[in-house]
Design a protein around this motif. Structure first.
Motif, short mmCIF file in Angstrom:
data_model
loop_
_atom_site.label_atom_id
_atom_site.label_comp_id
_atom_site.label_asym_id
_atom_site.label_seq_id
_atom_site.Cartn_x
_atom_site.Cartn_y
_atom_site.Cartn_z
N HIS A 27 30.94 -18.95 64.87
CA HIS A 27 29.79 -18.18 65.04
C HIS A 27 30.06 -16.64 64.97
CE1 HIS A 27 26.78 -20.79 67.48
NE2 HIS A 27 27.92 -21.61 66.96
N PHE A 375 23.25 -16.83 64.36
CA PHE A 375 23.92 -18.24 63.69
C PHE A 375 24.02 -17.97 62.32
CE2 PHE A 375 21.58 -20.58 67.36
CZ PHE A 375 22.81 -20.45 68.28
N THR A 377 23.98 -19.29 59.11
CA THR A 377 23.88 -20.60 58.52
C THR A 377 23.64 -20.77 56.87
OG1 THR A 377 21.17 -20.38 58.31
CG2 THR A 377 22.17 -20.92 60.51
N SER A 394 23.39 -25.34 64.52
CA SER A 394 23.82 -24.44 65.61
C SER A 394 22.95 -24.82 66.86
CB SER A 394 23.62 -22.96 65.09
OG SER A 394 24.52 -22.78 63.89
N GLN A 397 24.54 -27.69 68.74
CA GLN A 397 25.86 -27.11 69.60
C GLN A 397 25.29 -26.66 70.91
OE1 GLN A 397 28.59 -24.88 67.01
NE2 GLN A 397 27.75 -25.86 65.37
#
Length: 496
Positions: A27, A375, A377, A394, A397
């Protein structure tokens, strides 16, 4: 009463030789935190740990629990009537090397300042709770951290007789945001703020991160061909993931710890993110500031990676992509690439202060899952890393680590609260300066143009994350030299 604090010496030695299932770059946060430690250039002892009693919950007067928070003092340069410089700790252990090195120390010497640094709650040795369970982490957020700073400022003002001195806050990365927000929320306690590389805008799907990585890679001598070669390698990865023989080939080429299972979407997403992350981490800490850290991998730059991607003697683009991965594994002393999603989640669920997750990974991801997003991505268009790690990965998670209540709905509300609370890029404070580097992907969420006459941006072409904070070198580009001078003049004016 004081909340129980585990023995910190055990914690400090626990990680030596530890096998990690967590990614090296998670992250946007490398292990240890987003602000590296500058290289120690001189001998002598570092300031010792000092402690103050801090409230667990600043916003509940009925909660009387307290804990011990760590801080550091350097009064070497302090002259009576001089200013107080406050370095804000962030998502990693507060390193006392910062008390004797860095641009702010040079400024302190020139201006006769007292230097203080406060470690962020839940990071390093500052343990507010007996563990880092979800219940405990409810006391981890930026608002509590700012309230910690406010109490610390009042406490130290009385303790060192500097209540009426000029106070200037400093921070880099997430603490850069905290520095600006401290000035916004507590303007009576701090007279100016340097907010380096601070992401002011909380955002769920941070597609701009990968876009800046793409643009930064294109600054290498290979130019756009670097991204073209990465894109071709990504296409080859996608093709190999279509059949079992390809899974075995990728396992061997990228030295994956366990045989890659192309039918496991979470492991595949982890794999995509890990091999892209090799580039993310190098771009974020490219050249000028990585050279100061004294950390492993400082000689690996954008030019290094793009040079490999353009080296046809290695083979097809996929082979070059794998060569980049091999270089990073060797550099960081990792025997293999761990992309097991289940192993990562199991490690991130650990709640003991003695677990590897307590290094900061579990805490930082909690903050991203509750108030920031951030995030990085693959959802953005026109980028070379494929679409293998979307925002849904994300968000999954968040739920898998902390519980189903941590989902898109709750995080969207948290992000809205953060931006409403602080103003995002529309922050309205005074006497704040925002340095950012053009290479640094985090500048996308920061302020790169002046907001007002007293909220000014310093956009440094060609530099990366927090570059202006590190000690100067003769090889610094002129725009970095100029940026440091601009920041100094702003601070000098604030303390008049």
């Amino acid at each position: 009463m004081a909340v129980h604090r585990l023995a910190v010496l055990i914690f400090l030695t626990f990680f030596v030789g530890l096998a990690w299932s967590l990614p090296r770059f998670l992250h946007g946060r490398p292990r240890g935190g987003m602000l590296g430690a500058p290289r120690r250039r001189s001998g002598g002892s570092l300031p010792p740990d000092q402690w103050l009693e801090q409230k667990l919950d600043h916003f509940n007067d009925a909660d009387l629990r307290t804990w011990q928070q760590r801080y550091f003092v350097n009064d070497t340069f302090f002259k009576p009537g001089g200013p107080v410089f406050l370095m804000i700790g962030g998502e990693g252990t507060a390193n006392p090397i910062w008390m004797v090195e860095g641009t702010w120390v040079v400024m302190a010497e020139r201006l006769g300042a007292l230097c203080l640094m406060l470690e962020h709650r839940f990071y390093g040795k500052s343990h507010p709770t007996p563990d880092i369970s979800v219940e405990s982490l409810s006391f981890l957020n930026s608002e509590q951290a700012l309230a910690d700073l406010a109490y610390f400022r009042q406490y130290m003002g009385m303790k060192m007789n500097v209540t009426y001195s000029k106070w200037i806050s400093f921070g880099g990365s997430y603490p850069g945001s905290l520095s600006a927000w401290f000035r916004l929320k507590y303007p009576h306690l701090v007279d100016g703020a340097v907010a380096t590389s601070g992401p002011l805008l909380a955002q769920l799907d941070f597609t701009g991160y990968v876009s800046v990585v793409r643009d930064s890679l294109a600054t290498s001598p290979q130019g756009d061909m670097c991204n073209t070669n990465i894109m071709q390698a990504t296409t080859q990865v996608e093709q190999l993931l279509q059949h079992r023989v390809g899974w075995a080939d990728l396992t061997k080429m990228f030295q994956v710890c366990k045989p890659l299972n192309g039918s496991n979407p979470n492991d595949v997403s982890n794999f995509y993110e890990a091999i892209a992350g090799n580039f993310f981490g190098v771009v974020q800490y490219n050249k000028d500031n990585r050279a100061f850290e004294g950390a492993v991998g400082t000689d690996i730059t954008i030019d290094t990676l793009c040079g490999i991607m353009g080296n046809t003697s290695i083979g097809v683009p996929l082979a070059r992509y794998a060569a980049v991965n091999t270089l990073l594994l060797q550099t960081y002393g990792e025997k293999c690439l761990d992309v097991s999603y289940d192993d990562m989640i199991t490690e991130m669920r650990q709640t003991s202060w003695e677990s590897s997750a307590s290094e900061g990974g579990r805490q930082w991801v909690y903050q991203t899952c509750t108030e920031f997003g951030f995030f990085q991505t693959s959802d953005g268009k026109d980028q070379p890393f494929g679409n293998g790690f979307p925002v849904s990965f994300s968000l999954q998670q968040c739920s898998d680590i902390y519980g189903k209540q941590f989902n898109k709905t709750t995080l969207t509300q948290g992000i809205a609260r953060t931006n409403t609370n602080y103003g995002a890029k529309g922050i309205r404070a005074t006497k704040v300066i925002f340095p950012n580097g053009s290479i640094d992907p985090w500048h996308y969420l920061g302020i790169t143009k002046d907001v007002s006459e007293t909220e000014t941006a310093v956009y440094i072409n060609g530099t990366a994350h927090c570059a202006n904070m590190y000690p100067a070198l003769p090889s610094d580009p002129p725009q970095l030299v100029q940026a440091r001078d601009t920041i100094f003049k702003a601070v000098e004016a604030w303390i008049q």
